[in-house]
Design a protein around this motif. Structure first.
Motif, short mmCIF file in Angstrom:
data_model
loop_
_atom_site.label_atom_id
_atom_site.label_comp_id
_atom_site.label_asym_id
_atom_site.label_seq_id
_atom_site.Cartn_x
_atom_site.Cartn_y
_atom_site.Cartn_z
N GLU A 158 0.83 -1.20 0.00
CA GLU A 158 0.00 0.00 0.00
C GLU A 158 0.87 1.25 0.00
O GLU A 158 2.08 1.19 0.21
CB GLU A 158 -0.93 0.00 1.22
CG GLU A 158 -1.89 -1.19 1.26
CD GLU A 158 -2.74 -1.19 2.51
OE1 GLU A 158 -2.43 -0.40 3.44
OE2 GLU A 158 -3.71 -1.96 2.57
N GLY A 159 0.22 2.39 -0.25
CA GLY A 159 0.92 3.67 -0.22
C GLY A 159 0.97 4.30 -1.60
O GLY A 159 1.07 3.61 -2.62
N SER A 160 0.91 5.61 -1.63
CA SER A 160 0.94 6.33 -2.91
C SER A 160 2.29 6.21 -3.60
O SER A 160 2.39 6.41 -4.82
CB SER A 160 0.59 7.81 -2.68
OG SER A 160 1.52 8.40 -1.78
N ASP A 161 3.34 5.91 -2.81
CA ASP A 161 4.68 5.79 -3.39
C ASP A 161 5.10 4.34 -3.54
O ASP A 161 6.30 4.04 -3.61
CB ASP A 161 5.69 6.54 -2.54
CG ASP A 161 5.81 5.94 -1.14
OD1 ASP A 161 4.89 5.21 -0.72
OD2 ASP A 161 6.82 6.21 -0.47
N ARG A 162 4.13 3.42 -3.58
CA ARG A 162 4.45 1.99 -3.62
C ARG A 162 5.31 1.62 -4.84
O ARG A 162 6.21 0.80 -4.74
CB ARG A 162 3.17 1.15 -3.59
CG ARG A 162 2.20 1.44 -4.72
CD ARG A 162 0.81 0.84 -4.46
NE ARG A 162 0.84 -0.61 -4.49
CZ ARG A 162 0.60 -1.32 -5.61
NH1 ARG A 162 0.34 -0.70 -6.76
NH2 ARG A 162 0.63 -2.63 -5.58
N VAL A 163 5.02 2.24 -5.99
CA VAL A 163 5.80 1.93 -7.20
C VAL A 163 7.24 2.40 -7.04
O VAL A 163 8.18 1.67 -7.36
CB VAL A 163 5.14 2.56 -8.45
CG1 VAL A 163 6.04 2.35 -9.67
CG2 VAL A 163 3.77 1.96 -8.70
N GLU A 164 7.42 3.61 -6.53
CA GLU A 164 8.78 4.13 -6.33
C GLU A 164 9.55 3.28 -5.34
O GLU A 164 10.74 2.99 -5.54
CB GLU A 164 8.73 5.58 -5.85
CG GLU A 164 8.35 6.59 -6.92
CD GLU A 164 6.83 6.70 -7.08
OE1 GLU A 164 6.11 5.95 -6.39
OE2 GLU A 164 6.38 7.53 -7.89
N ARG A 165 8.90 2.89 -4.24
CA ARG A 165 9.58 2.06 -3.24
C ARG A 165 9.97 0.70 -3.82
O ARG A 165 11.04 0.16 -3.53
CB ARG A 165 8.68 1.89 -2.01
CG ARG A 165 8.57 3.13 -1.16
CD ARG A 165 7.84 2.89 0.15
NE ARG A 165 6.41 2.70 -0.06
CZ ARG A 165 5.76 1.55 0.11
NH1 ARG A 165 6.42 0.47 0.50
NH2 ARG A 165 4.45 1.46 -0.06
N TRP A 166 9.09 0.16 -4.64
CA TRP A 166 9.37 -1.14 -5.27
C TRP A 166 10.54 -1.02 -6.23
O TRP A 166 11.45 -1.85 -6.23
CB TRP A 166 8.12 -1.62 -6.00
CG TRP A 166 8.32 -2.90 -6.77
CD1 TRP A 166 8.55 -3.02 -8.11
CD2 TRP A 166 8.32 -4.23 -6.25
NE1 TRP A 166 8.69 -4.34 -8.46
CE2 TRP A 166 8.55 -5.10 -7.33
CE3 TRP A 166 8.15 -4.76 -4.97
CZ2 TRP A 166 8.62 -6.48 -7.18
CZ3 TRP A 166 8.22 -6.14 -4.82
CH2 TRP A 166 8.45 -6.98 -5.91
N ARG A 167 10.54 0.02 -7.05
CA ARG A 167 11.64 0.20 -8.02
C ARG A 167 12.96 0.46 -7.29
O ARG A 167 14.01 -0.01 -7.73
CB ARG A 167 11.30 1.36 -8.97
CG ARG A 167 10.06 1.10 -9.83
CD ARG A 167 10.33 0.13 -10.95
NE ARG A 167 9.10 -0.35 -11.58
CZ ARG A 167 8.40 0.31 -12.50
NH1 ARG A 167 8.79 1.52 -12.88
NH2 ARG A 167 7.32 -0.24 -13.03
#
Length: 206
Positions: A158-167
Motif C-alpha cells: 500500500e501507499g501512494s509511493d508503492r511503485v517508487e519504493r518497489w523500483r
C-alpha cells in the motif's frame, strides 16, 4: 583296500577348477565394473565440456517494454539445443513466505516476480506472471530477442509511493535467470545466469 588316488586327484582338480572359474568370474566382474566407472567418468566429463555457454544482455528501449537478447555462444561441439526453458528467479535470497494470517497467501507470494524485470505477458509465450516463456531451440552462434518489462509491486503493498519504493528495492540489481537446456540423447543442463541491468538513477515523482 588302497587309497583311491584317482578319485582324490579328480576331486582336487575339480576344486581347483571351481576356484579358478570363480576367480576368473570375479576378475571379469571387477574389470567390467572398472570399465563402467571409467566410461561413466568419461561420459560425465564430456557432458560437462558440452555445458551450454550463453551471452545474455538487457537493452533499454524507448517503448514500455525492453529487450532481452539470449545468445548461445558455445561450445562449438554442442552444435545446438533442442529445448531451452528460461525462468526468472528471485533477485535476492529473502524468505518470501507470508508470516501472518490473511493476505498475502502463499499462492500470491509465489505468483509475484521478485526482481527488476519479468517477461512481457502475451509475448514470446510468456505465462501470466511473466516468470517464464515458451521453450525454444537455438544453434551455437545464434540468438533471439525477448520482450521484458519492469516488474510491478505486489497488490498487497500500500501507499501512494508503492511503485517508487518497489523500483528502489531493485534499482541496479541483476535479473536472475535459470536456463534448463536439453539436446536429444543427452542429460539436461541447468545453467544459472545473472543479467546485468543497465544502470539507472533513482527517480522520485513529486
Amino acid at each position: 583296500m588302497g587309497t583311491p588316488w584317482a578319485s582324490i586327484i579328480a576331486g582336487t582338480t575339480a576344486v581347483f577348477s571351481a576356484v579358478a572359474t570363480g576367480g576368473a568370474w570375479l576378475a571379469a566382474r571387477r574389470a567390467n565394473s572398472t570399465a563402467d566407472a571409467v566410461a561413466r567418468i568419461e561420459r560425465d566429463r564430456w557432458h560437462a565440456e558440452l555445458t551450454p555457454q550463453f551471452r545474455i544482455t538487457l537493452e533499454r528501449t524507448n517503448n514500455r517494454t525492453d529487450r532481452l537478447s539470449v545468445h548461445l555462444a558455445g561450445p562449438l561441439p554442442l552444435g545446438s539445443l533442442d529445448d531451452i526453458r528460461v525462468v526468472v528467479m528471485p533477485s535476492d535470497d529473502m524468505d518470501r513466505a507470508p508470516r501472518l494470517a490473511g493476505p498475502p497467501t502463499q499462492e500470491e507470494v509465489d505468483a509475484q516476480v521478485w526482481g527488476p524485470y519479468r517477461f512481457t505477458h502475451g509475448a514470446d509465450g510468456a505465462d501470466v506472471d511473466g516468470r517464464t516463456i515458451a521453450p525454444f531451440a537455438l544453434r551455437v552462434g545464434a540468438g533471439r530477442p525477448f520482450s521484458v518489462e519492469k516488474t510491478s509491486p505486489p497488490p498487497w503493498q500500500e501507499g501512494s509511493d508503492r511503485v517508487e519504493r518497489w523500483r528502489d528495492q531493485w534499482l541496479n540489481k541483476p535479473m536472475r535467470l535459470v536456463l534448463t537446456c536439453r539436446r536429444d540423447g543427452l542429460d539436461p543442463w541447468v545453467v544459472p545466469y545473472e543479467v546485468e541491468v543497465p544502470q539507472a538513477p533513482r527517480v522520485r515523482t513529486l
